[in-house]
Design a protein around this motif. Structure first.
Motif, short mmCIF file in Angstrom:
data_model
loop_
_atom_site.label_atom_id
_atom_site.label_comp_id
_atom_site.label_asym_id
_atom_site.label_seq_id
_atom_site.Cartn_x
_atom_site.Cartn_y
_atom_site.Cartn_z
N UNK A 137 82.47 53.92 17.70
CA UNK A 137 81.26 54.25 16.96
C UNK A 137 80.03 53.84 17.76
N UNK A 138 79.02 54.70 17.83
CA UNK A 138 77.78 54.37 18.51
C UNK A 138 77.07 53.27 17.74
N UNK A 139 76.88 52.08 18.35
CA UNK A 139 76.30 50.97 17.60
C UNK A 139 74.80 51.08 17.37
N UNK A 140 74.10 51.90 18.17
CA UNK A 140 72.64 51.88 18.12
C UNK A 140 72.08 52.27 16.74
N UNK A 141 72.57 53.33 16.09
CA UNK A 141 72.03 53.64 14.75
C UNK A 141 72.27 52.51 13.75
N UNK A 142 73.37 51.79 13.91
CA UNK A 142 73.65 50.67 13.01
C UNK A 142 72.67 49.54 13.25
N UNK A 143 72.35 49.29 14.52
CA UNK A 143 71.44 48.19 14.83
C UNK A 143 70.01 48.46 14.36
N UNK A 144 69.66 49.73 14.18
CA UNK A 144 68.34 50.02 13.59
C UNK A 144 68.35 49.70 12.10
N UNK A 145 69.53 49.71 11.48
CA UNK A 145 69.64 49.42 10.04
C UNK A 145 69.87 47.94 9.78
N UNK A 146 70.42 47.23 10.77
CA UNK A 146 70.71 45.79 10.62
C UNK A 146 69.98 45.06 11.74
N UNK A 181 60.49 50.38 18.61
CA UNK A 181 60.25 51.63 17.89
C UNK A 181 59.89 52.79 18.81
N UNK A 182 59.19 52.50 19.90
CA UNK A 182 58.83 53.58 20.83
C UNK A 182 60.05 54.06 21.60
N UNK A 183 60.85 53.11 22.11
CA UNK A 183 61.98 53.50 22.96
C UNK A 183 63.17 54.00 22.15
N UNK A 184 63.43 53.38 21.01
CA UNK A 184 64.64 53.72 20.25
C UNK A 184 64.37 54.82 19.22
N UNK A 185 63.25 54.72 18.52
CA UNK A 185 62.94 55.67 17.45
C UNK A 185 62.04 56.81 17.91
N UNK A 186 61.50 56.70 19.14
CA UNK A 186 60.64 57.76 19.64
C UNK A 186 59.26 57.80 19.00
N UNK A 187 58.82 56.68 18.46
CA UNK A 187 57.50 56.62 17.83
C UNK A 187 56.40 56.58 18.89
N UNK A 188 55.27 57.18 18.60
CA UNK A 188 54.12 57.11 19.50
C UNK A 188 53.27 55.90 19.13
N UNK A 189 52.45 55.41 20.07
CA UNK A 189 51.54 54.30 19.74
C UNK A 189 50.65 54.61 18.55
N UNK A 233 58.81 42.01 14.93
CA UNK A 233 59.43 42.98 15.84
C UNK A 233 60.69 43.59 15.23
N UNK A 234 61.50 42.77 14.59
CA UNK A 234 62.71 43.29 13.94
C UNK A 234 62.35 44.17 12.74
N UNK A 235 61.35 43.75 11.96
CA UNK A 235 60.97 44.51 10.78
C UNK A 235 60.32 45.84 11.13
N UNK A 236 59.75 45.95 12.32
CA UNK A 236 59.11 47.20 12.74
C UNK A 236 60.11 48.33 12.87
N UNK A 237 61.40 48.02 12.93
CA UNK A 237 62.44 49.04 12.98
C UNK A 237 62.85 49.50 11.58
#
Length: 243
Positions: free
Chosen positions: A73-82, A105-113, A152-156
């Motif tokens: 299982x790809x862990x990255x989507x889970x780590x955005x939830x936990x 958020x920029x690198x993982x979620x693709x959010x812009x500044x 930083x963690x909550x920003x995800x």
């Protein structure tokens, strides 16, 4: 409400050393669970297994009914939830507090500044750091740096937050400001699992307290039962040493 975590017969070893030994744990959405026990009892490893930083050897971990411990299982989507926050802040020294928070958020979620500016400002204001956004880590106190790590963690936008002894590296006078952040998250209904030595905090706010020893949950229950009338001799011996 999303954010229910279930661990069933979880085992984890490093070489010949068994760190988690058949752990069963249920964390309901919106609940706070505190893990207590001596150093080396398996608390930190258990947290790292919960958001897949460490793969488990046996058992299963379910998030809202989904088996997230399934091999491959790809862990990255889970780590955005936990989300997870450690006792070391791990802030990049060459970035401001705000830049540290915006990085994932920029690198993982693709959010812009531009997309992140408003939500990040709101998080800093919410936790009393609105005037520290443009400060570098070495311009912040330990307590402020730890609050930035939490932001930083909550920003995800996680559904569950894990905290691994986040006050243990702080000077005593700075512990309170970090615990106040956890109190606020508790009152807002964030699902949380904490490894902690702050017994009075666990007694005050936890729904469930789990005492770990030798990689097992020896005893768990509401804080009034664990602290006032522990059933197990090992629990009583530990609490006599730390209370």
């Amino acid at each position: 409400m999303r954010g229910k975590l279930e661990l069933t017969n979880v085992w984890k070893s490093f070489g010949d050393h068994q760190v988690c030994r058949g752990v069963d744990l249920s964390v309901g959405a919106g609940q706070m669970v505190c893990l207590i026990g001596a150093s080396g009892s398996g608390k930190s490893t258990l947290l790292r297994c919960m958001n897949l930083l460490e793969p488990i050897d046996e058992g299963a971990i379910h998030l809202d009914g989904q088996d997230i411990s399934e091999p491959g299982l790809d862990p990255q989507p889970i780590r955005t939830r936990i989300g997870i926050v450690f006792q070391s802040y791990n802030l990049f020294p060459h970035m401001t507090a705000a830049q540290n928070v915006m990085l994932a958020p920029r690198r993982v979620l693709g959010k812009t500044p531009a997309e992140m500016a408003g939500p990040v400002e709101a998080l800093f204001a919410r936790f009393g750091l609105a005037d520290r956004m443009d400060h570098y880590p070495d311009q912040l106190s330990g307590g402020q740096q730890q609050r930035v790590a939490i932001i930083r963690a909550l920003a995800m936008s996680p559904e569950i937050m894990l905290f691994d002894e986040i006050t243990s590296a702080l000077d005593p006078e700075l512990v309170g400001e970090v615990l106040d952040v956890l109190r606020q998250l508790r009152h807002e209904g964030m699902t949380m699992v904490l490894a902690t030595h702050e017994m009075s905090f666990a007694r005050e706010l936890a729904d469930t307290v789990c005492f770990l020893d030798g990689g097992r949950i020896i005893e768990q229950g509401p804080p009034e039962a664990i602290f006032a009338a522990p059933r197990e001799a090992r629990t009583r011996a530990f609490l006599e040493r730390v209370l």
